[in-house]
Design an enzyme around this catalytic site. Structure first.
Site, mmCIF file in Angstrom:
data_model
loop_
_atom_site.group_PDB
_atom_site.id
_atom_site.type_symbol
_atom_site.label_atom_id
_atom_site.label_comp_id
_atom_site.label_asym_id
_atom_site.label_seq_id
_atom_site.Cartn_x
_atom_site.Cartn_y
_atom_site.Cartn_z
ATOM 1 N N LEU A 125 0.816 -1.214 0.000
ATOM 2 C CA LEU A 125 0.000 0.000 0.000
ATOM 3 C C LEU A 125 0.852 1.267 0.000
ATOM 4 O O LEU A 125 0.671 2.156 -0.815
ATOM 5 C CB LEU A 125 -0.921 -0.005 1.228
ATOM 6 C CG LEU A 125 -1.805 1.233 1.447
ATOM 7 C CD1 LEU A 125 -2.806 1.392 0.300
ATOM 8 C CD2 LEU A 125 -2.544 1.130 2.780
ATOM 9 N N GLU A 127 3.544 4.200 -0.416
ATOM 10 C CA GLU A 127 4.372 4.661 -1.521
ATOM 11 C C GLU A 127 5.358 5.717 -1.034
ATOM 12 O O GLU A 127 5.151 6.321 0.026
ATOM 13 C CB GLU A 127 3.497 5.226 -2.643
ATOM 14 C CG GLU A 127 2.517 4.192 -3.190
ATOM 15 C CD GLU A 127 1.961 4.568 -4.554
ATOM 16 O OE1 GLU A 127 2.166 5.710 -4.987
ATOM 17 O OE2 GLU A 127 1.334 3.697 -5.188
ATOM 18 N N ARG A 244 -5.577 -3.317 12.611
ATOM 19 C CA ARG A 244 -5.159 -2.560 13.795
ATOM 20 C C ARG A 244 -5.384 -3.359 15.078
ATOM 21 O O ARG A 244 -4.680 -3.166 16.070
ATOM 22 C CB ARG A 244 -5.904 -1.226 13.852
ATOM 23 C CG ARG A 244 -5.333 -0.199 12.890
ATOM 24 C CD ARG A 244 -6.178 1.047 12.776
ATOM 25 N NE ARG A 244 -5.553 1.960 11.825
ATOM 26 C CZ ARG A 244 -6.174 2.921 11.171
ATOM 27 N NH1 ARG A 244 -7.478 3.097 11.357
ATOM 28 N NH2 ARG A 244 -5.529 3.703 10.340
ATOM 29 N N ARG A 269 17.903 -8.930 41.670
ATOM 30 C CA ARG A 269 18.934 -7.899 41.690
ATOM 31 C C ARG A 269 18.947 -7.191 43.043
ATOM 32 O O ARG A 269 17.900 -6.738 43.523
ATOM 33 C CB ARG A 269 18.676 -6.892 40.577
ATOM 34 C CG ARG A 269 19.527 -5.645 40.594
ATOM 35 C CD ARG A 269 20.955 -5.926 40.228
ATOM 36 N NE ARG A 269 21.661 -4.674 39.972
ATOM 37 C CZ ARG A 269 22.968 -4.528 40.004
ATOM 38 N NH1 ARG A 269 23.738 -5.578 40.283
ATOM 39 N NH2 ARG A 269 23.528 -3.367 39.753
ATOM 40 N N GLU A 364 0.855 1.004 10.103
ATOM 41 C CA GLU A 364 -0.603 0.845 10.004
ATOM 42 C C GLU A 364 -1.357 1.957 10.732
ATOM 43 O O GLU A 364 -2.349 1.733 11.408
ATOM 44 C CB GLU A 364 -1.032 -0.532 10.508
ATOM 45 C CG GLU A 364 -0.639 -1.604 9.521
ATOM 46 C CD GLU A 364 -1.262 -2.935 9.844
ATOM 47 O OE1 GLU A 364 -2.450 -2.981 10.190
ATOM 48 O OE2 GLU A 364 -0.539 -3.941 9.745
ATOM 49 N N THR A 366 -0.065 5.919 12.292
ATOM 50 C CA THR A 366 0.662 6.448 13.440
ATOM 51 C C THR A 366 -0.307 6.753 14.584
ATOM 52 O O THR A 366 -1.533 6.782 14.403
ATOM 53 C CB THR A 366 1.380 7.745 13.061
ATOM 54 O OG1 THR A 366 0.387 8.728 12.699
ATOM 55 C CG2 THR A 366 2.344 7.537 11.896
#
Length: 385
Positions: A125, A127, A244, A269, A364, A366
């Site tokens: 999709l 470009e 999505r 830790r 897909e 932002t």
């Protein structure tokens, strides 16, 4: 979350979790370090019948619903984001477009081999000039006879673009019509006039294939057109709405990996004679991580259930993708902080998770695009006459 899963869903989760831990996680560092495409991981997914999970059984798939897909996809992403990206592009973009908009003949021709994983899919999709504006289509499809089109143009940042056998390609047959002049095709890799150029140097998901694709007089039969001329933009937006959801569940998976690594680390830790788990400041961070993680998972599950019920989910899918990707950002960032200097080196799992996660807020749609989709939907719903 346990109470929200059926017994079958819990079994699915546990099965895929065990598989991902044993088959995918041990390879994830190799794919990242070498920028190596995860062929061995895909072979493992094939053995588990996960390559065609949402493809209907009549075409050789498992016929799973989206809620089930989310459960499996979360575990795959938790173990290996490279494998997850490759898998979801194949299943929830490429195969999904053919499944939803292909003719009976096209489904019979393409889906069985995609369901088995014998043929990998891509979704072409984006470009070079378009970015978030998917309607700005430069790639041209010109009808040269009653039976064929010639495709000319290029695509960029195409996941699986170099490796895929089948691509769903979006073109413009008439730029004057804008988005209404967009047409989609199923294009097979062996077609003459296609050149793929692998793109290297990504920050994260380094093993997943990303490519530029050039079409130079590429002849595609009319029989490979999805829908009618002008249907392309509608097809793309419909598929991305659903995809999505898969991206949201991928975000949940990488967030879960960061959370688990953090919980394990603070329990072993010591600093200044005390385990990190006993320090309230770190306890609060873990509480915030756990809360955002569960909220992201719940939003994702809701959007999947809406899709499975055949209900509108445009706003809800964008909410899930937005929140889950930003929750994942929070979790991986805090994981690196918890690990301190150890989290900043390549030998650390959380260093890779930090790099892998960043793309979830970009591809897909932002985070900014998701906010546009959500705000438009809210304003429609609450319009004052």
């Amino acid at each position: 979350m346990e109470a929200l899963y059926t017994e079958e869903e819990r079994l699915l989760r546990n099965t895929v979790k065990d598989f991902a831990d044993s088959e995918l996680a041990p390879l994830s560092s190799q794919w990242d370090q070498n920028e190596e495409f995860p062929w061995a991981s895909l072979e493992a997914l094939k053995r588990m019948d996960l390559m065609g999970m949402t493809i209907p059984s009549e075409y050789g798939g498992a016929g799973a619903c989206y809620a089930e897909m989310c459960i499996a996809s979360e575990e795959i992403a938790r173990a290996c984001m490279t494998t997850s990206t490759t898998h979801l592009t194949h299943m929830s973009l490429s195969a999904a477009a053919i499944q939803a908009f292909g003719s009976d003949e096209q489904k019979q021709r393409f889906l069985p081999a995609m369901a088995s994983g014998d043929r990998l899919g891509a979704f072409a999709l984006t470009e070079p000039s378009s970015g978030s504006d998917a309607s700005d289509m430069q790639t041209n499809a010109k009808a040269v006879s009653r039976d064929a089109y010639l495709l000319n143009g290029s695509k960029i940042f195409i996941t699986n673009g170099h490796e895929a056998d089948i691509m769903v390609v979006f073109t413009s047959h008439d730029r004057k019509l804008g988005s209404h002049g967009t047409t989609a095709f199923v294009v097979e890799k062996a077609t003459k006039g296609i050149t793929t150029r692998p793109m290297h140097g990504k920050m994260g998901i380094r093993g997943s294939g990303t490519a530029e694709i050039v079409f130079d007089g590429c002849e595609v039969p009319v029989a490979n057109r999805l829908g009618e001329e002008g249907d392309g933009f509608r097809i793309a937006m419909s598929i991305i709405d659903s995809s999505r959801i898969s991206l949201a569940t991928q975000s949940v998976g990488v967030a879960q990996a960061a959370f688990e690594a953090s919980v394990a680390y603070v329990q072993q830790r010591e600093t200044f004679g005390r385990l990190l788990k006993d320090r309230q400041g770190l306890q609060f961070i873990l509480a915030d991580m756990a809360t955002r993680l569960d909220a992201a998972r719940l939003l994702t599950r809701r959007s999947a259930q809406l899709k499975d019920a055949g209900l509108a989910h445009n706003k809800e899918s964008s909410m899930a993708k937005l929140y889950a990707s930003e929750a994942a950002h929070f979790c991986v960032d805090k994981a690196v902080q918890i690990f301190g200097g150890y989290g900043y080196f390549r030998e650390s799992l959380v260093e890779r998770l930090y790099r892998d996660q960043r793309i979830t807020e970009i591809y897909e749609g932002t985070s900014e695009v998701q906010r546009i989709v959500i705000s438009r939907a809210v304003l429609r719903e609450m319009a004052i006459d």
